[in-house]
Design a protein around this motif. Structure first.
Motif, short mmCIF file in Angstrom:
data_model
loop_
_atom_site.label_atom_id
_atom_site.label_comp_id
_atom_site.label_asym_id
_atom_site.label_seq_id
_atom_site.Cartn_x
_atom_site.Cartn_y
_atom_site.Cartn_z
N LEU A 23 -12.29 -10.56 70.33
CA LEU A 23 -11.30 -11.26 69.50
C LEU A 23 -10.23 -10.30 69.01
N HIS A 24 -10.64 -9.12 68.58
CA HIS A 24 -9.71 -8.11 68.09
C HIS A 24 -8.75 -7.68 69.20
N ALA A 25 -9.26 -7.49 70.41
CA ALA A 25 -8.41 -7.08 71.53
C ALA A 25 -7.36 -8.13 71.87
N LYS A 26 -7.71 -9.40 71.75
CA LYS A 26 -6.74 -10.47 72.02
C LYS A 26 -5.69 -10.55 70.91
N ALA A 27 -6.15 -10.39 69.66
CA ALA A 27 -5.24 -10.54 68.53
C ALA A 27 -4.39 -9.31 68.29
N LEU A 28 -4.96 -8.14 68.49
CA LEU A 28 -4.28 -6.89 68.17
C LEU A 28 -4.51 -5.87 69.30
N VAL A 110 0.65 -4.48 57.31
CA VAL A 110 1.01 -5.60 58.16
C VAL A 110 2.38 -5.33 58.78
N ALA A 111 2.55 -5.75 60.02
CA ALA A 111 3.85 -5.60 60.66
C ALA A 111 4.89 -6.42 59.90
N GLU A 112 6.03 -5.83 59.67
CA GLU A 112 7.09 -6.50 58.92
C GLU A 112 7.47 -7.83 59.56
N THR A 113 7.37 -7.92 60.88
CA THR A 113 7.76 -9.14 61.60
C THR A 113 6.66 -10.20 61.63
N ASN A 114 5.48 -9.91 61.12
CA ASN A 114 4.37 -10.86 61.16
C ASN A 114 4.44 -11.80 59.95
N GLY A 115 5.33 -12.75 60.03
CA GLY A 115 5.58 -13.66 58.91
C GLY A 115 4.38 -14.50 58.52
N ASP A 133 8.20 3.07 58.45
CA ASP A 133 9.10 2.80 59.58
C ASP A 133 8.49 3.31 60.88
N ASN A 134 8.72 2.56 61.95
CA ASN A 134 8.26 2.94 63.30
C ASN A 134 6.75 3.21 63.36
N TYR A 135 5.99 2.49 62.57
CA TYR A 135 4.54 2.72 62.47
C TYR A 135 3.79 2.17 63.67
N TYR A 136 4.12 0.93 64.05
CA TYR A 136 3.45 0.30 65.19
C TYR A 136 4.27 0.59 66.43
N ARG A 137 3.64 1.20 67.41
CA ARG A 137 4.33 1.53 68.65
C ARG A 137 3.75 0.68 69.76
N HIS A 138 4.65 0.00 70.49
CA HIS A 138 4.26 -0.88 71.58
C HIS A 138 4.87 -0.36 72.88
N GLU A 139 4.10 -0.41 73.95
CA GLU A 139 4.60 0.04 75.25
C GLU A 139 5.74 -0.83 75.74
N SER A 140 5.65 -2.13 75.48
CA SER A 140 6.61 -3.07 76.06
C SER A 140 7.77 -3.42 75.13
N SER A 141 7.78 -2.91 73.91
CA SER A 141 8.87 -3.26 73.00
C SER A 141 9.13 -2.11 72.03
N ALA A 146 5.67 -1.04 59.41
CA ALA A 146 4.49 -1.57 58.71
C ALA A 146 4.82 -1.66 57.23
N LEU A 147 4.41 -2.74 56.63
CA LEU A 147 4.51 -2.89 55.18
C LEU A 147 3.14 -2.62 54.59
N VAL A 148 3.08 -1.78 53.58
CA VAL A 148 1.84 -1.54 52.86
C VAL A 148 1.85 -2.52 51.69
N MET A 149 0.80 -3.31 51.61
CA MET A 149 0.70 -4.31 50.55
C MET A 149 -0.51 -3.99 49.67
N ARG A 150 -0.42 -4.37 48.42
CA ARG A 150 -1.46 -4.06 47.45
C ARG A 150 -1.73 -5.27 46.58
N LEU A 151 -2.98 -5.48 46.29
CA LEU A 151 -3.42 -6.48 45.33
C LEU A 151 -4.07 -5.71 44.20
N ASP A 152 -3.50 -5.80 42.98
CA ASP A 152 -3.96 -4.96 41.88
C ASP A 152 -5.27 -5.39 41.26
#
Length: 165
Positions: A23-28, A110-115, A133-141, A146-152
């Protein structure tokens, strides 16, 4: 931890690692090795939760704990099971574990584009605290931020009526 008799959320075991890795390989892609999930299922400072629907693993959440903090390492729901609240229920089950451990804050990336994912996290009370910035690197794009999010507080995640500071 159950919503209805055919949908369950609970702790994953090493025997669930193959299904979770697939499941992880398909999703990410490319995903993590099955052995990583098997080890995480029994590691004291991690919680690997699975969502099953009619006996099939359809989602998972992996959290790591350090002192009074937690980090969401990965969460995914199968494409054919999305839109049914499974990710929300997985996160709420993880929040319960965090409350039991007296966790003060939870982080995730989370990726900034993952709405869709950002919407879920914001609904649960997470707020953006940093950018990578430039955290996630993709071969095809192009690379992604990445946005770092926090729940206090875990309480604010469990009870949306209470806002985070």
């Amino acid at each position: 931890m159950s919503e209805r008799s055919d949908f369950l959320i609970g702790r994953a075991s090493p025997e669930d690692a193959a299904a979770i890795a697939a499941l992880h390989a398909k999703a990410l892609p490319p995903g993590w090795p099955e052995s990583d999930f098997a080890a995480s299922a029994v590691e004291a400072n991690r919680a690997l939760l699975k969502a099953t629907d009619r006996g099939r693993v359809c989602g998972f959440a992996l959290f790591q704990f350090a002192a009074d903090e937690a980090e969401v390492l990965a969460i995914a729901v199968a494409l054919d099971a999305q839109g049914r609240g499974h990710a929300t229920r997985l996160m709420q089950a993880a929040f319960e574990l965090c409350r039991e451990r007296f966790i003060a804050c939870i982080y995730l990336e989370v990726a900034e584009t993952n709405g869709k994912a950002r919407g879920l996290y914001e609904k649960l009370g997470f707020r953006v605290v940093a950018r990578r910035d430039n955290y996630y690197r993709h071969e095809s794009s192009a690379s992604e931020t990445a946005l770092v999010m926090r729940l206090d507080t875990v309480r604010s995640a469990v009870d949306p009526e209470i806002s985070s500071p």
